[in-house]
Design a protein around this motif. Sequence first.
Motif, short mmCIF file in Angstrom:
data_model
loop_
_atom_site.label_atom_id
_atom_site.label_comp_id
_atom_site.label_asym_id
_atom_site.label_seq_id
_atom_site.Cartn_x
_atom_site.Cartn_y
_atom_site.Cartn_z
N LEU A 103 -28.02 36.08 -9.11
CA LEU A 103 -28.94 37.18 -9.39
C LEU A 103 -29.85 37.38 -8.18
CD1 LEU A 103 -30.25 39.23 -11.43
CD2 LEU A 103 -31.77 37.36 -12.12
N ALA A 104 -30.04 38.62 -7.79
CA ALA A 104 -30.97 38.97 -6.71
C ALA A 104 -32.07 39.84 -7.28
CB ALA A 104 -30.24 39.69 -5.57
N LEU A 105 -33.30 39.56 -6.89
CA LEU A 105 -34.46 40.32 -7.36
C LEU A 105 -35.26 40.83 -6.18
CD1 LEU A 105 -35.82 37.90 -10.14
CD2 LEU A 105 -34.35 39.88 -10.48
N THR A 106 -35.87 41.99 -6.34
CA THR A 106 -36.85 42.43 -5.36
C THR A 106 -38.13 41.65 -5.57
OG1 THR A 106 -37.67 44.20 -6.80
CG2 THR A 106 -35.85 44.75 -5.31
N ARG A 107 -38.98 41.64 -4.56
CA ARG A 107 -40.23 40.88 -4.68
C ARG A 107 -41.07 41.37 -5.86
NH1 ARG A 107 -43.46 38.04 -0.95
NH2 ARG A 107 -42.11 38.62 0.78
N MET A 166 -30.20 42.78 -9.17
CA MET A 166 -28.85 43.09 -8.72
C MET A 166 -27.95 41.88 -8.91
SD MET A 166 -27.70 44.49 -4.96
CE MET A 166 -28.34 46.14 -5.29
N VAL A 167 -26.72 42.15 -9.34
CA VAL A 167 -25.70 41.12 -9.49
C VAL A 167 -24.40 41.65 -8.88
CG1 VAL A 167 -26.72 40.16 -11.59
CG2 VAL A 167 -24.99 41.96 -11.76
N GLY A 168 -23.41 40.78 -8.74
CA GLY A 168 -22.10 41.19 -8.27
C GLY A 168 -21.24 41.67 -9.41
N ILE A 169 -20.15 42.36 -9.09
CA ILE A 169 -19.27 42.87 -10.15
C ILE A 169 -18.54 41.73 -10.86
CG2 ILE A 169 -18.93 45.12 -9.07
CD1 ILE A 169 -16.25 44.08 -8.06
N GLY A 170 -18.50 40.55 -10.25
CA GLY A 170 -17.89 39.40 -10.90
C GLY A 170 -18.87 38.59 -11.72
N SER A 171 -20.02 39.17 -12.05
CA SER A 171 -21.05 38.45 -12.79
C SER A 171 -20.57 38.05 -14.18
CB SER A 171 -22.31 39.31 -12.89
OG SER A 171 -23.27 38.71 -13.73
N ALA A 172 -21.13 36.96 -14.68
CA ALA A 172 -20.79 36.49 -16.03
C ALA A 172 -21.34 37.41 -17.11
CB ALA A 172 -21.35 35.08 -16.22
N LEU A 173 -22.10 38.44 -16.74
CA LEU A 173 -22.64 39.35 -17.75
C LEU A 173 -21.54 40.14 -18.45
CD1 LEU A 173 -25.77 40.82 -15.92
CD2 LEU A 173 -25.71 39.10 -17.72
#
Length: 736
Positions: free
Chosen positions: A144-148, A196-203
């Motif tokens: 998972l990527a987050l903005t500040r 933001m996540v990747g398209i291969g995320s476990a979600l």
Amino acid sequence: MTLRDFRIGWRLLARQPFHSAVELLGLATGFAVCFLLLGFVYHSFSYDRDVPQRERVFVIKHRLNFIPQPQWMEYTPFAIREVALRSGLPLEASLWWPSKTTALIAGRAIELEVTAVDPAFERIAGLRALEGSLQQALTMPDGLALTRQMAARLFGDGSGSASALGRTIVVGGQTLQVRAVLPDRPAASTLQFGAMVGIGSALWPEQERRQVLSNWMGIAGRVYVKTSPGVTPQALLQVLQGVVDTAPWGAILTPEMKDALGQRKMVDVDLGPLADAYFDRSVANTMGTGARGDKRVVLAMGAAGLLILGLAVVNYVNLATLRTVRRRREIAMRRVLGATTRQLLTQFMAESVLLSLAAAALGAMLAWLLLPLFSELLDRRLDGIFTPLSMAACLLFGALVGAVAGLYPGWLARGVDMGEALAHRGGESAGGAWLRRALTALQFATAMATGSAALAILWQTQFAGAVSPGFDPAPLLVVEMSKGLDDARAGALRDAIARLPGVDAVADSQNVPGRDDGSGTRGSQLVKRVDGTGLPLPVQFVGPAFFNVYGLKPLAGRLLDPRIDGDGDGDGDRHAGGNGNASVLGAAGSGERNVVVNQAAVRALGWPSMAQALGQRIDGTDWRIVGVAPDIRWESLRAPVVPMMYQPASGSRLLTVRTRGAPAALERAIADAASRYFPNSPPVVRRAGSYRAQAYGEDVRVARMLACATTVVFALAAFGMYVLAAHSVQRRAREI
């Protein structure tokens, strides 16, 4: 100009502090307004400049030609991403798949929008992580990527990016770990995200992911493409269009729809340059586009800023001209002592530049103080306008304006007659007096023109807002739920609202008049006219109590009625009272389903009268017309009233509440009831009339902007008239 010229100019300006202060404030006002408006222009034209090589980044658009009123959309089927990757052209492609969900952090439930992208998006958008690895966040299933800003919102300690890195949250039942913290997105960007996540995320389960990525029918997000140097957009577009032409769109088309297409393609594909995305009006107001600008309006605001500054300069020139006339003896003495024309011109330009620089600095300070109000007025985040580079540009612009404004007073100084000036004779020439009068008249003419434009837009907006939409929105409240009525909590909330004191009735629908759902398309069904030709008939899905809640009476037959048609919960009488016209046509026969059309649909389908439309089946199906409803406006006055068919709704997320008395008293009670059933994502309660006001919001903002500009222009014009009158009084003092 030398430093000595500026020292002399400073002493001369300080000798008359009142006149200098008046000139300074007038110019500073013009500079402040001009800097704000030009800053807005710069902001609008700087969208997505943070993306490296943005001229090679494109968003794939598509247009469905087999639906009524086809429109370009940025949200496109994700299957086209694989087509681009397999085109054989050197490029990178990434989907942009935003979805709303709920995150659990330390027992707190927070509504969150997560955007899924390909790992290639890091290179396409030029993203750089402040902490951690964005590549890991987009390639690992739990990444998972987050903005500040989002990290501070989720974890709430505000202690910076390092505190968020490595922490976990539960999203959609899956535990994700923060593996990258990114800078906050700039305000001037069409690529806005917080998580933001990747398209291969476990979600997403593997089966759902494959279905979405290979789907040609659904539209869930955008597809971005970055081409390599030497690859032309036309080459990529040819490949995409060729595959789209053979895609399984035809499976959903009826023979009549295919005939209606004629020689047109079923689906058109185009590439929208990222550099032009903000001004792409072809996709405005469609699904997921967000705020988009109109280049004509932006340029008009920039021109208005320059115009206001020009009027302020005219005032300054008038005042400087009068100062020159009063300094005729001083100028004559300098000429006697050997001053050349060039020296006189340089001296007056130095004074003008000095005053203009001070006015530019003061104007920039005023603009900075007014920026929050200006941002609110335009409904735009205008971060980053005031930078060291922009401040240097402001001062340079001020010096340039001062140099230009000082030319005319300097030119007048070189023509002073030394003999008449030293003998206290003569004065301003007739040509100079007429020039100043013409400039003052031009100021008032400009003020009148600007005021007329502001009044025209304001009156037009007021007229559009006052036109009846075909019903009275005053007693109506709309509840926007996150779940449809197929969810037990939504049905329970509807029942709870219906039992509140002061509630007359509750109706559900998939949309409400005036509301733009952002889908960019409207449900429709191709039906046959009386003469056998096809007509795409727009469809609105409403509950049986809809017409009663909106106070609509049938023009012929009857409208949908919960006592006859049912509302899906067996308790229709509690949600809406009787229609009073149920006896005109009874309930549909076995296997039949009732629909209602509006008056425009009767005319469009070719029936001579509304009575002849009653009982007719739609294309021989089990849909039977039981009544004709009045024409109401589902959109703003920009769009005409269109033929419409009303079908019973299912799974609706919108509730319309008819109240007794003041709706404001019930808003809090409805909001409290909603929070009990949906504590994590409470529904939004709005006035029904607010949707129409929102549709005209841009017009209101432009009118307010013009009104503020008109006020400044009139103030400058009035001041110019004061200067002209004051000088006339001084010149005719002996006569008076």
